[in-house]
Write a protein that holds these residues in place. Sequence first.
Motif, PDB file in Angstrom:
ATOM      1  N   ASP A 176      50.906  70.487 -25.344  1.00  0.00           N
ATOM      2  CA  ASP A 176      49.860  70.759 -24.085  1.00  0.00           C
ATOM      3  C   ASP A 176      48.550  70.976 -24.560  1.00  0.00           C
ATOM      4  O   ASP A 176      48.432  72.035 -25.434  1.00  0.00           O
ATOM      5  N   TYR A 177      47.352  70.575 -23.820  1.00  0.00           N
ATOM      6  CA  TYR A 177      46.145  71.702 -23.618  1.00  0.00           C
ATOM      7  C   TYR A 177      46.407  72.252 -24.103  1.00  0.00           C
ATOM      8  O   TYR A 177      46.427  73.665 -23.192  1.00  0.00           O
ATOM      9  N   GLY A 178      45.785  73.401 -25.210  1.00  0.00           N
ATOM     10  CA  GLY A 178      45.448  74.338 -25.701  1.00  0.00           C
ATOM     11  C   GLY A 178      46.757  75.121 -25.369  1.00  0.00           C
ATOM     12  O   GLY A 178      46.405  76.585 -25.440  1.00  0.00           O
ATOM     13  N   ILE A 179      48.463  74.885 -26.231  1.00  0.00           N
ATOM     14  CA  ILE A 179      49.350  74.764 -26.828  1.00  0.00           C
ATOM     15  C   ILE A 179      49.188  74.947 -27.616  1.00  0.00           C
ATOM     16  O   ILE A 179      49.317  73.657 -27.941  1.00  0.00           O
ATOM     17  N   VAL A 180      49.612  74.982 -29.070  1.00  0.00           N
ATOM     18  CA  VAL A 180      49.447  74.932 -30.235  1.00  0.00           C
ATOM     19  C   VAL A 180      50.956  76.059 -30.704  1.00  0.00           C
ATOM     20  O   VAL A 180      50.602  77.097 -31.025  1.00  0.00           O
ATOM     21  N   ILE A 181      51.482  75.550 -31.649  1.00  0.00           N
ATOM     22  CA  ILE A 181      53.114  76.007 -31.905  1.00  0.00           C
ATOM     23  C   ILE A 181      52.982  75.515 -33.361  1.00  0.00           C
ATOM     24  O   ILE A 181      52.805  74.397 -33.790  1.00  0.00           O
ATOM     25  N   VAL A 182      52.984  76.928 -34.511  1.00  0.00           N
ATOM     26  CA  VAL A 182      53.017  76.447 -35.482  1.00  0.00           C
ATOM     27  C   VAL A 182      54.357  76.313 -35.879  1.00  0.00           C
ATOM     28  O   VAL A 182      55.096  77.509 -36.278  1.00  0.00           O
ATOM     29  N   GLU A 183      54.930  76.015 -37.193  1.00  0.00           N
ATOM     30  CA  GLU A 183      56.469  75.910 -36.641  1.00  0.00           C
ATOM     31  C   GLU A 183      56.254  75.948 -38.125  1.00  0.00           C
ATOM     32  O   GLU A 183      56.832  74.374 -39.281  1.00  0.00           O
ATOM     33  N   PRO A 184      57.358  76.607 -39.448  1.00  0.00           N
ATOM     34  CA  PRO A 184      57.082  76.854 -41.011  1.00  0.00           C
ATOM     35  C   PRO A 184      58.097  76.059 -41.221  1.00  0.00           C
ATOM     36  O   PRO A 184      59.459  76.043 -40.641  1.00  0.00           O
ATOM     37  N   SER A 185      57.665  75.366 -42.293  1.00  0.00           N
ATOM     38  CA  SER A 185      59.228  74.947 -42.764  1.00  0.00           C
ATOM     39  C   SER A 185      60.365  75.238 -42.785  1.00  0.00           C
ATOM     40  O   SER A 185      61.919  75.316 -43.335  1.00  0.00           O
ATOM     41  N   ARG A 186      59.847  76.715 -43.415  1.00  0.00           N
ATOM     42  CA  ARG A 186      61.379  77.504 -43.589  1.00  0.00           C
ATOM     43  C   ARG A 186      60.197  79.373 -43.073  1.00  0.00           C
ATOM     44  O   ARG A 186      59.684  79.745 -44.374  1.00  0.00           O
ATOM     45  N   PRO A 187      60.647  79.089 -42.255  1.00  0.00           N
ATOM     46  CA  PRO A 187      60.261  80.020 -41.347  1.00  0.00           C
ATOM     47  C   PRO A 187      60.805  82.363 -41.738  1.00  0.00           C
ATOM     48  O   PRO A 187      62.239  82.330 -41.413  1.00  0.00           O
ATOM     49  N   SER A 188      60.061  82.635 -41.511  1.00  0.00           N
ATOM     50  CA  SER A 188      60.061  83.947 -41.641  1.00  0.00           C
ATOM     51  C   SER A 188      60.674  84.847 -40.636  1.00  0.00           C
ATOM     52  O   SER A 188      61.515  83.728 -40.152  1.00  0.00           O
ATOM     53  N   ASP A 189      60.813  86.341 -40.346  1.00  0.00           N
ATOM     54  CA  ASP A 189      61.800  86.941 -39.502  1.00  0.00           C
ATOM     55  C   ASP A 189      60.942  87.222 -38.300  1.00  0.00           C
ATOM     56  O   ASP A 189      61.197  87.304 -37.814  1.00  0.00           O
ATOM     57  N   LYS A 190      59.751  86.875 -38.145  1.00  0.00           N
ATOM     58  CA  LYS A 190      58.706  86.862 -36.707  1.00  0.00           C
ATOM     59  C   LYS A 190      58.530  85.579 -35.998  1.00  0.00           C
ATOM     60  O   LYS A 190      58.529  84.168 -36.520  1.00  0.00           O
ATOM     61  N   ASP A 191      58.687  85.668 -35.016  1.00  0.00           N
ATOM     62  CA  ASP A 191      57.841  84.614 -33.499  1.00  0.00           C
ATOM     63  C   ASP A 191      56.212  85.461 -33.274  1.00  0.00           C
ATOM     64  O   ASP A 191      57.155  86.206 -32.805  1.00  0.00           O
ATOM     65  N   VAL A 192      55.632  85.451 -33.203  1.00  0.00           N
ATOM     66  CA  VAL A 192      54.930  86.024 -33.276  1.00  0.00           C
ATOM     67  C   VAL A 192      53.773  84.722 -31.704  1.00  0.00           C
ATOM     68  O   VAL A 192      53.223  83.595 -32.231  1.00  0.00           O
ATOM     69  N   VAL A 193      53.018  85.487 -30.922  1.00  0.00           N
ATOM     70  CA  VAL A 193      52.385  84.503 -30.076  1.00  0.00           C
ATOM     71  C   VAL A 193      51.136  85.677 -29.535  1.00  0.00           C
ATOM     72  O   VAL A 193      50.301  86.765 -29.768  1.00  0.00           O
ATOM     73  N   LEU A 194      49.531  84.493 -29.824  1.00  0.00           N
ATOM     74  CA  LEU A 194      48.381  85.492 -29.903  1.00  0.00           C
ATOM     75  C   LEU A 194      47.584  84.303 -29.093  1.00  0.00           C
ATOM     76  O   LEU A 194      47.537  83.394 -28.960  1.00  0.00           O
ATOM     77  N   SER A 195      47.719  85.284 -28.014  1.00  0.00           N
ATOM     78  CA  SER A 195      46.961  84.647 -26.485  1.00  0.00           C
ATOM     79  C   SER A 195      45.447  84.654 -26.475  1.00  0.00           C
ATOM     80  O   SER A 195      45.254  85.733 -26.486  1.00  0.00           O
ATOM     81  N   CYS A 196      44.605  83.813 -25.838  1.00  0.00           N
ATOM     82  CA  CYS A 196      43.266  84.556 -25.445  1.00  0.00           C
ATOM     83  C   CYS A 196      42.584  83.454 -24.225  1.00  0.00           C
ATOM     84  O   CYS A 196      43.433  83.024 -24.063  1.00  0.00           O
ATOM     85  N   ALA A 197      41.411  84.285 -23.959  1.00  0.00           N
ATOM     86  CA  ALA A 197      41.572  83.136 -22.664  1.00  0.00           C
ATOM     87  C   ALA A 197      42.073  83.295 -21.234  1.00  0.00           C
ATOM     88  O   ALA A 197      41.860  82.726 -20.490  1.00  0.00           O
ATOM     89  N   VAL A 198      43.144  84.156 -21.077  1.00  0.00           N
ATOM     90  CA  VAL A 198      43.669  84.760 -19.932  1.00  0.00           C
ATOM     91  C   VAL A 198      42.024  85.009 -18.742  1.00  0.00           C
ATOM     92  O   VAL A 198      42.427  84.586 -17.147  1.00  0.00           O
ATOM     93  N   HIS A 199      41.047  85.615 -19.395  1.00  0.00           N
ATOM     94  CA  HIS A 199      40.096  85.196 -18.601  1.00  0.00           C
ATOM     95  C   HIS A 199      39.537  84.732 -19.438  1.00  0.00           C
ATOM     96  O   HIS A 199      39.165  84.960 -20.529  1.00  0.00           O
TER      97      HIS A 199
END
Length: 352
Positions: free
Chosen positions: A48-71
């Motif tokens: 969706d607009y402004g929503i971007v998901i990175v899915e590594p083919s062999r993901p490591s052990d962290k799930d990270v959210v980086l957000s901006c523009a709440v304001h």
Amino acid sequence: MSQTTNELATVNVLDWTLAGYNGEPVAESQQLLGKSISYAGGELYFPDYGIVIVEPSRPSDKDVVLSCAVHGDETAPIEIVRDMIHGIMRGELKPVQRTLFLIANPAAIAIGKRFVDMNMNRLFSGAHREGDSREHQRAAQLEQVITDFFAAAPAGERQRYHYDLHTAIRDSEFEKFAVYPFTHGAPYKKEQLTFLAECGVETILLNQAPTTTFSYYSVRTHGADAFTVELGKVRPFGENDRSKFAAAQNMFTRLICEHELNLPAFDENRTRVFDVCRTINRTVESFTLHFPDDVANFTAFEKGELLATDGDQEYLVEQSGERIIFPNAKVALGQRALLTVVEVPFANLQLV
């Protein structure tokens, strides 16, 4: 989500977000919605607009959210997130950690203002149910997106992080600082304080009560290590001195692109910690702050000085060295107009 060729790697993700979210036509050659881009080691999805998901083919052990523009007028974090996404799209960055990028309030970005109808950072943890503005609707959507992102993680022990990136309305005695949301009795983490110090964020404000901020939502609902990170002062697009944000962008990039960060040992001398002394709310139209509009965050006042009046109620400094933060006399009635804080030693904190 259908896979596409990497010809879409040249699309400006911010322009696409603003156009699509605000109902403007998007040329097929520029349309990322529902598509994906491959990078060496994984896929980049645009659900969706402004929503971007990175899915590594062999993901490591962290799930990270980086957000901006709440304001929507806090442009430096938007530029950081945009450039990180573009780096992945072009194959320059190769994340090994699952990552969710959120450009939270496209409608506000489009008009260059903090918000359209409501301060979105007062609408999380279910507070969005109390209205139907664009910010209420978007906050509800973002909560669901984060829920789905964490739920889709591979099985096994995983670490969850959410860094909600901001810049402040006014200058600050300490240019970069982070709000550590209420932990409900859980200890504060040395690793996270060290990571933030490596980002150039060497001032921490402890929040001692539940709130309706985005970062607290991720702490309470999803058990994430989450922070509201203030990286400097609000400036228009193109006027940010990006060198001042280089350390933070480098650390966020390392966080998602390295299996382990190998941070230096915790050093309490790198970080100053402040605790909230008082929360002062605006309850009447005649609310007044009794110091100039250009007074910086973390400015210290002397005991007995008048800070604010709320109708007949006067708020005086109660102890020497009390500092002010986030003053805003124009908030909606019932909302926080000012915090006062005092410095606390690490000896008073429970750390792990």
